[in-house]
Design a protein around this motif. Structure first.
Motif, short mmCIF file in Angstrom:
data_model
loop_
_atom_site.label_atom_id
_atom_site.label_comp_id
_atom_site.label_asym_id
_atom_site.label_seq_id
_atom_site.Cartn_x
_atom_site.Cartn_y
_atom_site.Cartn_z
N THR A 404 0.84 -1.21 0.00
CA THR A 404 0.00 0.00 0.00
C THR A 404 0.88 1.25 0.00
N PHE A 405 2.15 1.13 0.42
CA PHE A 405 3.07 2.27 0.42
C PHE A 405 3.51 2.63 -1.00
N LYS A 406 3.31 1.75 -1.96
CA LYS A 406 3.71 2.06 -3.32
C LYS A 406 2.98 3.29 -3.86
N ALA A 407 1.79 3.55 -3.31
CA ALA A 407 1.04 4.72 -3.75
C ALA A 407 1.80 6.01 -3.46
N PHE A 408 2.59 6.04 -2.39
CA PHE A 408 3.33 7.25 -2.05
C PHE A 408 4.50 7.46 -3.01
N VAL A 409 5.19 6.37 -3.36
CA VAL A 409 6.26 6.48 -4.35
C VAL A 409 5.68 6.83 -5.72
N LEU A 410 4.55 6.24 -6.05
CA LEU A 410 3.86 6.56 -7.31
C LEU A 410 3.53 8.05 -7.37
N ALA A 411 2.91 8.57 -6.31
CA ALA A 411 2.52 9.98 -6.30
C ALA A 411 3.74 10.90 -6.41
N GLU A 412 4.80 10.57 -5.69
CA GLU A 412 6.00 11.40 -5.75
C GLU A 412 6.64 11.34 -7.13
N ALA A 413 6.61 10.17 -7.78
CA ALA A 413 7.15 10.06 -9.13
C ALA A 413 6.40 10.97 -10.09
N LEU A 414 5.09 10.99 -9.98
CA LEU A 414 4.30 11.87 -10.85
C LEU A 414 4.58 13.34 -10.55
N ARG A 415 4.76 13.66 -9.28
CA ARG A 415 5.08 15.05 -8.92
C ARG A 415 6.40 15.49 -9.55
N GLN A 416 7.31 14.54 -9.65
CA GLN A 416 8.63 14.87 -10.20
C GLN A 416 8.65 14.87 -11.73
N GLY A 417 7.51 14.55 -12.34
CA GLY A 417 7.43 14.59 -13.80
C GLY A 417 7.69 13.28 -14.49
N ARG A 504 6.46 8.32 15.48
CA ARG A 504 7.84 8.71 15.17
C ARG A 504 7.99 8.68 13.67
N PRO A 505 9.03 9.32 13.14
CA PRO A 505 9.19 9.42 11.68
C PRO A 505 9.32 8.06 11.02
N LEU A 506 9.01 8.04 9.73
CA LEU A 506 9.17 6.83 8.93
C LEU A 506 10.66 6.59 8.71
N GLY A 507 11.01 5.31 8.60
CA GLY A 507 12.42 4.95 8.46
C GLY A 507 12.97 5.26 7.09
N PRO A 508 14.12 5.95 7.02
CA PRO A 508 14.73 6.29 5.72
C PRO A 508 15.54 5.13 5.16
N ASN A 509 14.88 4.15 4.59
CA ASN A 509 15.60 3.02 4.01
C ASN A 509 14.93 2.58 2.73
N ALA A 510 15.64 1.82 1.95
CA ALA A 510 15.17 1.43 0.62
C ALA A 510 13.89 0.61 0.68
N ALA A 511 13.64 -0.06 1.81
CA ALA A 511 12.45 -0.91 1.94
C ALA A 511 11.18 -0.08 2.16
N PHE A 512 11.30 1.23 2.19
CA PHE A 512 10.11 2.08 2.37
C PHE A 512 9.03 1.73 1.36
N VAL A 513 9.41 1.53 0.11
CA VAL A 513 8.43 1.28 -0.94
C VAL A 513 7.66 -0.03 -0.71
N LEU A 514 8.20 -0.91 0.12
CA LEU A 514 7.54 -2.18 0.43
C LEU A 514 6.73 -2.10 1.72
N GLY A 515 6.64 -0.91 2.32
CA GLY A 515 5.79 -0.73 3.48
C GLY A 515 6.26 -1.46 4.71
N THR A 516 7.55 -1.35 5.03
CA THR A 516 8.08 -2.05 6.20
C THR A 516 7.93 -1.25 7.49
N ASP A 517 7.49 -0.01 7.41
CA ASP A 517 7.27 0.79 8.62
C ASP A 517 6.01 0.32 9.34
N GLN A 518 6.04 0.43 10.67
CA GLN A 518 4.90 0.02 11.51
C GLN A 518 3.94 1.20 11.63
N VAL A 519 2.80 1.12 10.97
CA VAL A 519 1.91 2.27 10.89
C VAL A 519 0.49 1.89 11.32
#
Length: 789
Positions: A404-417, A504-519
């Motif tokens: 479900t976190f892929k939506a955030f990377v998707l949205a940011e990709a579109l924002r960046q053009g 607390r903030p989301l973890g800055p790691n490559a696995a972010f796109v796979l939704g590994t943060d506890q939310v």
């Protein structure tokens, strides 16, 4: 007003008789003690500082219906004008017939009691007026601790003198009717019921103004000893003495000329019939339809700035909730709540032998109003499947949200053009060219695989989202970077759950796109609601208004909605997420979420199916569904609700819960469509390829990555005079216009000059601006996609 001379006389009489007649039998030397007490009487404090009695608070749904009642003491204040005259007269007749004559202490009654007690050698008759009884109850409530409460009822002269002093002062400050009203609201009527208004509802199921003469007389008789005179008792002996007590009250009323013999006879002939309406305090009450929402409301008011108007500390806010007589209006829709609760209960039964649990939140886009919050558990701490841990808000430490976190990377990709047409070769396993595996402090390249046995291939952005292709999205994250998608998710209210009220903030790691943060599932519903609201994010809101006991609204923080995403970006994200539910076969991992009207969403599955999600929305409502075990364990080779699953994916049970709940919630709601994708956003933006000629490969790669390009090595080429080991050229060439996110092939110089040719010019790498590395046509998977990723 009591004359000063009369007050002095009364003080003397009260002091002496209280000591001689009430506290002890007459003994030698009592007169000397009485004189001392009289001297000290006027030195006692006169101002009763007790605050208002505790009042119960109510939590209401959006339609005004009751969700829950909270109280320390089950009490509802009523105005004296609402109490029938006969009920008032009954109380005064049996408890203090000279109430409207004396000045707080009835010295005639004191003298009479003194004679009676002296003759019996003990205390057989009291002389406390209604005013004194009110004072005693008020002092009990005002006591800071158990010791203070014991002192307020101690059978000693000091307590009696203090009550008398307060009573006399109170009568000079309040009218008789004001004192009577306070007494009627503070008196105890047994079974945790305080006040005549609450007693009328509890025992007879009616408002106080509907009490009959017989019922009012019964309640008046109870205050002396509510346990002994209990009309709800099934014990014949207690019922007999209760009726006798009621009839004694009626007889006293007739003796005082307040009642005719005819009315007395009719009231005595009335049987004692109760219609009990108990009110259980708290979210634990089995009658509460939304216990986890109730729990969330309490915690928000007790532990967050939302409850600032209730007190400065958590203890003060908690007391306001339990004793402040508040009316808390919430956003909950009982109809939507019922369909949400039914969905989780039916899809994942509470007695599921595998221990699976389910939770759902439903939030309105554009307002953040929480319409439903349901968990397939009984709210409590007794049974095996009872818990007070609210899985809908992430429990104790949150849940991984998967794809479900892929939506955030998707949205940011579109924002960046980055365009929807970005086409990437996405193998079954991909090793990042940018990110390292930081787990355990490691520095090896980060590597992921596609879920299950998903097909590898070449995908564009839309299809990669629909099929939830991990290796595509890691390459997309290489282009967007990690920081900006994280910042976007946090601006949409998604942070890691630290406890019930903190994050607390989301973890800055490559696995972010796979939704590994506890939310929190609630936060995910709020975030996806922003896509439906064209990029407007409104934090999930449960409380719309809090009224004090006087009916006046208390100040609450304003709902702070923020335009986080550009509408065109949000609408384009929505158009892509629609394909997850209603796209063409076989690109429908959320097929089971289809509700026959425009909807969009995303599946999510944690490694080894430890949990599965579906988060989606219509234009009018967003919902997040989490299914998992409270203690994460794989949901593989399991049977849930009679169906066997090799692995539970987000497109399985979560999508089914989402469909059932959303279908019920949308019943009767007009169908509304989404905006189409913004064509400018969909096409992406053109950017210029930086010139990295002559740079070492690592430096060139970092330059291109920072600019949002993908980078792949192209091997060694003859590119003298560029020295060996430096970048000879790129494809597309430096200075060319390409779409954002394009893949740039980097060729390294061998240090040799290009071989001469006589066959005409060789096409230069700069002859094309294509961002596509693999020219093969877009493959379709050879078999239907798995239901969720």
């Amino acid at each position: 007003m009591l004359p000063r001379l009369g007050l002095a006389l009364l003080v003397s009489v009260v002091s002496g008789l209280l000591l001689a007649g009430l506290a002890f039998p007459l003994v030698g030397g009592a007169g000397l003690a009485a004189k001392s007490s009289a001297d000290d009487f006027m030195a006692l404090p006169a101002d009763l500082t007790a605050g208002p009695p505790p009042l119960r608070s109510r939590i209401l749904a959006a339609d005004g219906s009751l969700i829950a009642t909270l109280y320390l003491q089950n009490r509802v204040n009523v105005a004296l004008s609402h109490v029938p005259v006969s009920a008032r007269q009954a109380l005064v007749a049996i408890e203090d017939s000279r109430f409207y004559v004396h000045h707080g202490v009835d010295f005639k009654g004191v003298a009479r009691a003194a004679v009676t007690n002296a003759g019996s050698g003990g205390v057989r008759q009291g002389a406390s007026t209604l005013t004194q009884q009110y004072v005693k109850n008020a002092l009990i409530l005002a006591a800071p601790d158990a010791a203070g409460q014991r002192a307020a009822v101690a059978d000693n002269l000091q307590r009696k003198l203090r009550e008398a002093r307060f009573a006399i002062a109170l009568e000079r400050k309040l009218t008789k009717d004001q004192i009577l009203e306070r007494y009627l609201n503070i008196a105890y009527y047994g079974h945790g019921v305080y006040g005549i208004g609450t007693a009328a509802s509890y025992y007879f199921g009616k408002p106080v103004d509907k009490l009959t003469l017989a019922e009012g007389a019964l309640l008046a008789g109870m205050v002396q000893n509510p346990t002994r005179f209990d009309p709800s008792s099934k014990v014949p002996a207690i019922r007999t003495v209760t009726k006798a007590r009621r009839d004694t009250v009626l007889a006293r009323m007739q003796a005082l000329g307040l009642l005719s013999s005819t009315d007395r006879a009719a009231a005595e002939a009335a049987p004692i019939v109760t219609h009990l309406h108990p009110v259980v305090s708290g979210c634990e009450n089995p009658a509460v339809r939304a216990p986890y929402f109730c729990d969330y409301v309490r915690r928000q008011l007790e532990e967050t700035p939302l409850g600032a108007a209730l007190g400065k500390t958590r203890a003060e806010r908690q007391r306001a909730l339990l004793a402040g007589g508040l009316t808390i209006r919430t956003t909950l829709d009982p109809v939507v709540q019922k369909t949400a609760q039914t969905a989780v209960d039916e899809q994942v039964p509470r007695d599921d032998p595998w221990g699976a649990a389910a939770a759902i939140n439903m939030v309105v886009p554009g307002t953040g109003d929480i319409k439903a919050m349901a968990v397939d558990r009984t709210y409590g701490e007794v049974g095996a499947r009872e818990t007070k841990v609210n899985y809908a808000t992430g429990g104790v430490q949150g849940f991984q949200a998967g794809s479900t976190f892929k939506a955030f990377v998707l949205a940011e990709a579109l924002r960046q053009g980055i365009p929807l047409s970005l086409t990437l070769d996405s193998p079954q396993t991909y090793t990042s060219k940018v990110f390292v595996d930081g787990s355990g402090g490691g520095s090896t390249p980060y590597k992921i695989s596609n879920a299950g046995d998903s097909e590898a291939g070449v995908f564009d952005l839309t299809t990669a989202t629909a099929l939830s292709v991990n290796t595509y999205f890691l390459q997309l994250e290489e282009r967007t970077g990690i920081e900006k998608p994280i910042a976007l998710a946090e601006s949409l209210g998604v942070r890691q759950v630290a406890d019930s009220t903190d994050d607390r903030p989301l973890g800055p790691n490559a696995a972010f796109v796979l939704g590994t943060d506890q939310v929190s599932p609630l936060a995910m519903a709020g975030a996806y609601a922003a896509f439906a609201a064209h990029g407007l994010y409104c934090p999930p809101r449960a409380v719309s208004q809090v009224l004090g006991p006087d009916g006046k609204a208390l100040p609450l923080p304003q709902q702070n909605c923020t335009q986080v995403l550009e509408p065109g970006v949000a609408d384009t994200v929505t158009s892509i997420l629609r394909t997850v539910i209603d796209g063409s076969e076989p690109f429908r991992t959320g097929l089971r979420a289809s509700i026959g009207r425009p909807a969009a969403g995303k599946t999510g599955t944690i490694d080894n199916s430890k949990a599965a999600w579906f988060v989606g929305f219509t234009p009018q409502l967003a919902a997040s569904v989490w299914v998992g075990r409270p203690t994460p364990r794989p949901m593989e080779y399991v049977a849930i609700n009679g169906r066997y699953y090799r692995s539970v994916y987000g497109g399985d049970i979560p999508a089914s819960i989402w469909r059932q709940a959303m279908s019920g919630a949308m019943e009767g709601v007009p169908v509304q469509g989404f905006n189409g994708p913004d064509l400018t956003v969909a096409r992406g933006s053109l950017v210029t390829v930086p010139d990295v000629t002559g740079q070492p490969y690592d430096v060139a790669r970092q330059t291109l990555t920072d600019a949002g390009f993908g980078v792949v090595p192209g091997g060694s080429v003859a590119a003298a005079p560029v020295p060996y080991g430096s970048v000879g050229y790129t494809f597309p060439a430096a200075g060319r216009s390409v779409t954002q996110g394009a893949t740039i092939v980097v060729y390294m110089s061998s240090g040799r000059a290009p071989a001469p040719t006589t066959a005409g010019p060789t096409p230069s790498p700069s002859a094309s601006g294509s961002a596509r590395v693999t020219p093969s046509p877009h493959p379709r998977p050879s078999r239907p996609a798995k239901p969720g990723g």
